[in-house]
Design a protein around this motif. Structure first.
Motif, PDB file in Angstrom:
ATOM      1  N   THR A 290      47.747  90.032 -20.621  1.00  0.00           N
ATOM      2  CA  THR A 290      48.463  89.795 -21.692  1.00  0.00           C
ATOM      3  C   THR A 290      49.356  88.402 -21.520  1.00  0.00           C
ATOM      4  OG1 THR A 290      50.393  90.950 -21.317  1.00  0.00           O
ATOM      5  CG2 THR A 290      48.720  91.896 -22.626  1.00  0.00           C
ATOM      6  N   ARG A 291      49.396  87.775 -20.223  1.00  0.00           N
ATOM      7  CA  ARG A 291      50.168  86.743 -19.981  1.00  0.00           C
ATOM      8  C   ARG A 291      49.203  85.707 -19.250  1.00  0.00           C
ATOM      9  NH1 ARG A 291      55.368  89.313 -16.807  1.00  0.00           N
ATOM     10  NH2 ARG A 291      54.079  88.201 -15.198  1.00  0.00           N
ATOM     11  N   SER A 292      49.688  84.348 -19.266  1.00  0.00           N
ATOM     12  CA  SER A 292      48.818  83.074 -18.603  1.00  0.00           C
ATOM     13  C   SER A 292      49.671  82.802 -17.405  1.00  0.00           C
ATOM     14  CB  SER A 292      48.593  82.121 -19.577  1.00  0.00           C
ATOM     15  OG  SER A 292      50.114  81.637 -19.986  1.00  0.00           O
ATOM     16  N   TYR A 293      49.058  82.533 -16.591  1.00  0.00           N
ATOM     17  CA  TYR A 293      49.472  82.259 -15.182  1.00  0.00           C
ATOM     18  C   TYR A 293      49.041  80.686 -14.811  1.00  0.00           C
ATOM     19  CZ  TYR A 293      50.378  87.084 -14.538  1.00  0.00           C
ATOM     20  OH  TYR A 293      50.953  88.302 -14.859  1.00  0.00           O
ATOM     21  N   ASP A 294      50.082  80.137 -14.301  1.00  0.00           N
ATOM     22  CA  ASP A 294      49.676  78.635 -13.570  1.00  0.00           C
ATOM     23  C   ASP A 294      49.944  78.869 -12.022  1.00  0.00           C
ATOM     24  OD1 ASP A 294      49.255  76.034 -13.173  1.00  0.00           O
ATOM     25  OD2 ASP A 294      51.382  75.545 -13.726  1.00  0.00           O
ATOM     26  N   ILE A 295      49.109  78.800 -11.334  1.00  0.00           N
ATOM     27  CA  ILE A 295      48.957  78.901  -9.776  1.00  0.00           C
ATOM     28  C   ILE A 295      48.967  77.559  -9.148  1.00  0.00           C
ATOM     29  CG2 ILE A 295      48.198  79.746  -7.765  1.00  0.00           C
ATOM     30  CD1 ILE A 295      46.834  82.008  -9.615  1.00  0.00           C
ATOM     31  N   LYS A 296      49.736  77.203  -8.203  1.00  0.00           N
ATOM     32  CA  LYS A 296      49.897  75.769  -7.545  1.00  0.00           C
ATOM     33  C   LYS A 296      50.071  76.112  -6.255  1.00  0.00           C
ATOM     34  CE  LYS A 296      52.119  73.661 -11.321  1.00  0.00           C
ATOM     35  NZ  LYS A 296      53.276  72.804 -11.928  1.00  0.00           N
ATOM     36  N   PHE A 297      49.181  75.498  -5.190  1.00  0.00           N
ATOM     37  CA  PHE A 297      49.345  75.610  -3.867  1.00  0.00           C
ATOM     38  C   PHE A 297      49.841  74.230  -3.274  1.00  0.00           C
ATOM     39  CE2 PHE A 297      46.495  79.034  -3.439  1.00  0.00           C
ATOM     40  CZ  PHE A 297      45.682  79.175  -4.510  1.00  0.00           C
ATOM     41  N   TYR A 298      51.194  74.662  -2.662  1.00  0.00           N
ATOM     42  CA  TYR A 298      51.726  73.206  -2.369  1.00  0.00           C
ATOM     43  C   TYR A 298      51.346  73.031  -1.048  1.00  0.00           C
ATOM     44  CZ  TYR A 298      54.664  73.372  -6.264  1.00  0.00           C
ATOM     45  OH  TYR A 298      55.083  73.149  -7.552  1.00  0.00           O
TER      46      TYR A 298
ATOM     47  N   ILE B 134      49.014  74.134   2.482  1.00  0.00           N
ATOM     48  CA  ILE B 134      48.022  75.063   3.298  1.00  0.00           C
ATOM     49  C   ILE B 134      47.573  74.753   4.563  1.00  0.00           C
ATOM     50  CG2 ILE B 134      45.859  76.243   3.365  1.00  0.00           C
ATOM     51  CD1 ILE B 134      45.826  76.207   0.303  1.00  0.00           C
ATOM     52  N   ASN B 135      48.140  75.254   5.647  1.00  0.00           N
ATOM     53  CA  ASN B 135      47.962  74.737   6.772  1.00  0.00           C
ATOM     54  C   ASN B 135      46.702  75.557   7.778  1.00  0.00           C
ATOM     55  OD1 ASN B 135      49.624  72.410   7.082  1.00  0.00           O
ATOM     56  ND2 ASN B 135      51.301  73.608   8.013  1.00  0.00           N
ATOM     57  N   GLU B 136      45.890  74.839   8.333  1.00  0.00           N
ATOM     58  CA  GLU B 136      44.823  76.060   8.807  1.00  0.00           C
ATOM     59  C   GLU B 136      45.559  76.675  10.542  1.00  0.00           C
ATOM     60  OE1 GLU B 136      41.110  73.947   8.981  1.00  0.00           O
ATOM     61  OE2 GLU B 136      40.746  74.580   7.193  1.00  0.00           O
ATOM     62  N   VAL B 137      46.117  75.567  11.253  1.00  0.00           N
ATOM     63  CA  VAL B 137      46.609  75.980  12.510  1.00  0.00           C
ATOM     64  C   VAL B 137      47.929  75.580  12.749  1.00  0.00           C
ATOM     65  CG1 VAL B 137      46.307  75.752  14.926  1.00  0.00           C
ATOM     66  CG2 VAL B 137      44.391  75.829  13.531  1.00  0.00           C
ATOM     67  N   PRO B 138      49.063  76.017  12.563  1.00  0.00           N
ATOM     68  CA  PRO B 138      49.147  77.506  12.581  1.00  0.00           C
ATOM     69  C   PRO B 138      48.949  77.869  10.972  1.00  0.00           C
ATOM     70  CG  PRO B 138      51.362  76.492  12.739  1.00  0.00           C
ATOM     71  CD  PRO B 138      50.290  75.323  12.975  1.00  0.00           C
ATOM     72  N   PRO B 139      48.464  79.046  10.773  1.00  0.00           N
ATOM     73  CA  PRO B 139      48.198  79.680   9.452  1.00  0.00           C
ATOM     74  C   PRO B 139      49.432  79.490   8.629  1.00  0.00           C
ATOM     75  CG  PRO B 139      47.173  80.806  10.780  1.00  0.00           C
ATOM     76  CD  PRO B 139      47.882  80.257  11.662  1.00  0.00           C
ATOM     77  N   LYS B 140      49.528  78.760   7.705  1.00  0.00           N
ATOM     78  CA  LYS B 140      50.931  78.750   6.589  1.00  0.00           C
ATOM     79  C   LYS B 140      50.354  78.380   5.276  1.00  0.00           C
ATOM     80  CE  LYS B 140      55.077  76.099   5.874  1.00  0.00           C
ATOM     81  NZ  LYS B 140      54.498  75.656   4.381  1.00  0.00           N
ATOM     82  N   VAL B 141      50.867  79.077   4.268  1.00  0.00           N
ATOM     83  CA  VAL B 141      50.775  78.603   2.892  1.00  0.00           C
ATOM     84  C   VAL B 141      52.042  78.588   2.135  1.00  0.00           C
ATOM     85  CG1 VAL B 141      48.298  79.591   2.790  1.00  0.00           C
ATOM     86  CG2 VAL B 141      50.237  81.063   2.215  1.00  0.00           C
ATOM     87  N   SER B 142      52.124  77.726   1.208  1.00  0.00           N
ATOM     88  CA  SER B 142      53.344  77.883   0.256  1.00  0.00           C
ATOM     89  C   SER B 142      52.704  78.027  -1.160  1.00  0.00           C
ATOM     90  CB  SER B 142      54.150  76.490   0.271  1.00  0.00           C
ATOM     91  OG  SER B 142      54.696  76.733   1.561  1.00  0.00           O
ATOM     92  N   ILE B 143      52.898  78.859  -2.069  1.00  0.00           N
ATOM     93  CA  ILE B 143      52.199  78.832  -3.349  1.00  0.00           C
ATOM     94  C   ILE B 143      53.279  79.237  -4.476  1.00  0.00           C
ATOM     95  CG2 ILE B 143      50.700  80.416  -4.705  1.00  0.00           C
ATOM     96  CD1 ILE B 143      49.452  81.229  -2.109  1.00  0.00           C
ATOM     97  N   ALA B 144      53.141  78.825  -5.624  1.00  0.00           N
ATOM     98  CA  ALA B 144      54.141  78.856  -6.579  1.00  0.00           C
ATOM     99  C   ALA B 144      53.295  79.494  -7.942  1.00  0.00           C
ATOM    100  CB  ALA B 144      54.559  77.443  -6.999  1.00  0.00           C
ATOM    101  N   VAL B 145      53.885  80.363  -8.531  1.00  0.00           N
ATOM    102  CA  VAL B 145      53.154  80.948  -9.738  1.00  0.00           C
ATOM    103  C   VAL B 145      53.915  81.049 -10.964  1.00  0.00           C
ATOM    104  CG1 VAL B 145      51.902  82.809 -10.599  1.00  0.00           C
ATOM    105  CG2 VAL B 145      51.510  82.431  -8.401  1.00  0.00           C
ATOM    106  N   ASN B 146      53.804  80.283 -11.780  1.00  0.00           N
ATOM    107  CA  ASN B 146      54.505  80.432 -13.257  1.00  0.00           C
ATOM    108  C   ASN B 146      53.783  81.265 -14.137  1.00  0.00           C
ATOM    109  OD1 ASN B 146      56.172  78.340 -11.748  1.00  0.00           O
ATOM    110  ND2 ASN B 146      55.271  76.896 -12.597  1.00  0.00           N
ATOM    111  N   SER B 147      54.368  82.154 -14.669  1.00  0.00           N
ATOM    112  CA  SER B 147      53.897  83.053 -15.710  1.00  0.00           C
ATOM    113  C   SER B 147      54.573  83.147 -17.137  1.00  0.00           C
ATOM    114  CB  SER B 147      53.651  84.464 -15.487  1.00  0.00           C
ATOM    115  OG  SER B 147      54.881  85.020 -15.039  1.00  0.00           O
TER     116      SER B 147
END
Length: 158
Positions: free
Chosen positions: A83-91, A93-106
Motif C-alpha cells: 500500500t506504500r511507495s518506496y524510494d531506494i537509494k544506494f549511496y 557500495i564497496n566490493e573490497v572490503p564489503p560495505k554498503v550504505s542504503i537509504a529508503v524513503n517510504s
C-alpha cells in the motif's frame, strides 16, 4: 439544543482523536518495519553476493556489486507493504572490503497529491571476518613476497 451540540462536538473530537492515533501508530510501526526489513534484507543480500571463489584464491572477502543490488531489490520487493511507495537509494557500495550504505524513503498515511510525510531510513552495513585458521590467509601472511603478508607500515617502537 445546547446538549445536542455538545454531544456532536464530543463525537467529532473522538473521531479526530482516533484518526490522529491511527496516523501516529502507522508512522511508528511503519518506521520500525522499514528499519528491520532494510537491515535483514541488506545482511542477507550481502551474504548472497559474497564471491567465494575470490576468497579461496586471495583470502580476502569480496562482494559483487551487481549481484548485491539484484538480491537486495528482489528480497526487498518480497517483504514490502504493497500500500506504500518506496524510494531506494544506494549511496555507497564497496566490493573490497564489503560495505554498503542504503537509504529508503517510504510514504505514510499522510500522503496527499504532491505533499507527503515520509519515513526516512538509512543503514550502513559491512561484512566482518575473522580469517584466523583459514589456510589460504595463514599461508599468505607467512609468505613475505605475498601482498597480503606485507606490512602496511613500520610502527615506531618506544
Amino acid at each position: 439544543m445546547n446538549k445536542s451540540m455538545l454531544a456532536v462536538g464530543i463525537i467529532l473530537l473522538g473521531i479526530i482523536a482516533l484518526l490522529l492515533f491511527n496516523v501516529i501508530n502507522n508512522l511508528n510501526t511503519g518506521g520500525e518495519l522499514d528499519y528491520y526489513l532494510l537491515k535483514e534484507t541488506t545482511t542477507a543480500a550481502m551474504n548472497d553476493a559474497v564471491d567465494v571463489n575470490y576468497i579461496r584464491r586471495n583470502g580476502v572477502v569480496r562482494m559483487d556489486k551487481e549481484k548485491f543490488v539484484e538480491n537486495f531489490l528482489r528480497r526487498f520487493a518480497d517483504g514490502v507493504d504493497n500500500t506504500r511507495s518506496y524510494d531506494i537509494k544506494f549511496y555507497d557500495i564497496n566490493e573490497v572490503p564489503p560495505k554498503v550504505s542504503i537509504a529508503v524513503n517510504s510514504d505514510t498515511v499522510l500522503s496527499f497529491d504532491e505533499q507527503s510525510a515520509q519515513i526516512n531510513t538509512r543503514i550502513s552495513s559491512i561484512i566482518e571476518t575473522n580469517n584466523i585458521g583459514d589456510p589460504v590467509v595463514e599461508k599468505a601472511l607467512k609468505d613475505p613476497n605475498d601482498d597480503l603478508g606485507k606490512a602496511i607500515g613500520k610502527r615506531a617502537t618506544d
